[in-house]
Design an enzyme around this catalytic site. Structure first.
Site, PDB file in Angstrom:
ATOM      1  CG  HIS A 189      -2.389   3.783   7.015  1.00  0.00           C
ATOM      2  ND1 HIS A 189      -3.122   3.030   6.133  1.00  0.00           N
ATOM      3  CD2 HIS A 189      -1.098   3.382   6.878  1.00  0.00           C
ATOM      4  CE1 HIS A 189      -2.312   2.204   5.483  1.00  0.00           C
ATOM      5  NE2 HIS A 189      -1.073   2.396   5.916  1.00  0.00           N
ATOM      6  CG  ASP A 247      -0.314  -0.018   2.538  1.00  0.00           C
ATOM      7  OD1 ASP A 247       0.599  -0.845   2.741  1.00  0.00           O
ATOM      8  OD2 ASP A 247      -0.687   0.799   3.409  1.00  0.00           O
ATOM      9  CG  HIS A 248       3.256   2.441   2.292  1.00  0.00           C
ATOM     10  ND1 HIS A 248       3.119   3.654   2.912  1.00  0.00           N
ATOM     11  CD2 HIS A 248       2.504   1.564   3.003  1.00  0.00           C
ATOM     12  CE1 HIS A 248       2.328   3.517   3.977  1.00  0.00           C
ATOM     13  NE2 HIS A 248       1.938   2.257   4.047  1.00  0.00           N
ATOM     14  CG  HIS A 279       5.397  -0.621   9.836  1.00  0.00           C
ATOM     15  ND1 HIS A 279       4.259  -1.256  10.258  1.00  0.00           N
ATOM     16  CD2 HIS A 279       5.246  -0.421   8.497  1.00  0.00           C
ATOM     17  CE1 HIS A 279       3.449  -1.443   9.216  1.00  0.00           C
ATOM     18  NE2 HIS A 279       4.028  -0.947   8.139  1.00  0.00           N
ATOM     19  CG  ASP A 314       2.405   2.366   7.326  1.00  0.00           C
ATOM     20  OD1 ASP A 314       1.803   3.418   7.055  1.00  0.00           O
ATOM     21  OD2 ASP A 314       2.159   1.275   6.769  1.00  0.00           O
TER      22      ASP A 314
HETATM   23 FE    FE Z   1       0.667   1.197   5.276  1.00  0.00          FE
HETATM   24 ZN    ZN Z   2       3.255  -0.555   6.157  1.00  0.00          ZN
END
Ligand code: FE
Ligand code: ZN
Length: 252
Positions: free
Chosen positions: A182, A71-72, A125, A144
């Site tokens: 997010h 998602d990045h 993360h 994140d």
């Molecule tokens: Fe993410």
């Molecule tokens: Zn992530």
């Protein structure tokens, strides 16, 4: 020596835009009007990012990735193929970030027009997670690592690494705008009050955030000042305590 011309050059501020992408990600664009360079921080949705740049009359020249999760980096390939942009990311992630063209490392400072961009390693993360800090814009793009009242899940790093990473972010000037990747604020708030039921700043902020979200407004950017007052992970007194809180959040 600062000549009149270089002073004026330095004073041209960067323009920052952000918008929702996918279900709960944010897309970010930074535009330097002086050079015309435009970067996206990560590529949650290549099409949306290209469209958002285009409607502002900006031509995307680069991608700065924070870490390798899909998602990045999911839009990297399409944006490189359609626009030929450069892709900046951590050297450690060169096999995991599609189309990486320029490796950077924690401690690096690179130029975006006249503006310095500081690369800061924030393991936890993932390993090789980096954030981009631009002092002239008083802004940091924290991926994140830190969220409003929260932090990223520990997929690859240890509580000690996340503790150090959050400390680095909260050591930035108190009014730095922290752009989290997010919108997790309300769910983070529901957990945060279980850790610190007596924290009145936390309760007051949650009300504020609820009002913003009811109108579909973003709760980012946040600041180190705010997170030091309300974020239970930032406020954890030790890495061990952070680990306990993170484990409790994982099953919350
Ligand atoms: Fe993410
Ligand atoms: Zn992530």
């Amino acid at each position: 020596m600062v000549t009149k011309e270089t002073a004026a050059y330095r004073q041209t501020p960067l323009e920052i835009a952000f918008f929702p992408c996918l279900s709960d990600n944010y897309g970010f664009l930074i535009h330097d009007p002086k050079t015309g360079r435009t970067t996206t921080i990560d590529t949650p949705d290549g099409k949306e990012i290209a469209q958002q740049a285009k409607q502002r009359g900006w031509t995307l020249t680069e991608i700065w990735n924070t870490h390798h999760h899909f998602d990045h980096v999911g839009g990297n390939e399409a944006l490189v193929e359609s626009l030929g942009v450069e892709v900046v990311g951590h050297g450690l992630d060169k096999k995991r970030i599609p189309k990486l063209t320029r490796e950077v490392h924690g401690g690096d400072i690179f130029k975006f027009g006249a503006h310095d961009v500081h690369v800061i390693t924030t393991n936890g993360h993932t390993l090789g997670h980096i954030i981009y800090y631009i002092p002239s814009a008083k802004a940091a793009f924290v991926g994140d690592t830190l969220f409003v009242m929260g932090c990223g899940r520990l997929f690859e790093g240890s509580p000690a690494q996340m503790y150090e990473s959050l400390s680095k972010i909260c050591a930035l000037p108190d009014d730095t705008k922290l752009y989290c990747a997010h919108e997790y604020t309300l769910s983070n708030g529901r957990f945060a009050v279980t850790v610190e039921p007596e924290n009145t700043d936390l309760k007051a902020y949650i009300q504020e955030a609820q009002a913003l979200r009811e109108r579909n407004h973003p709760t980012i950017p946040t600041t180190p000042a705010r997170e030091k007052a309300i974020n239970p992970f930032v406020r954890a007194e030790s890495a061990e305590r952070l680990g306990e809180i993170r484990a409790a959040k994982d099953v919350f």
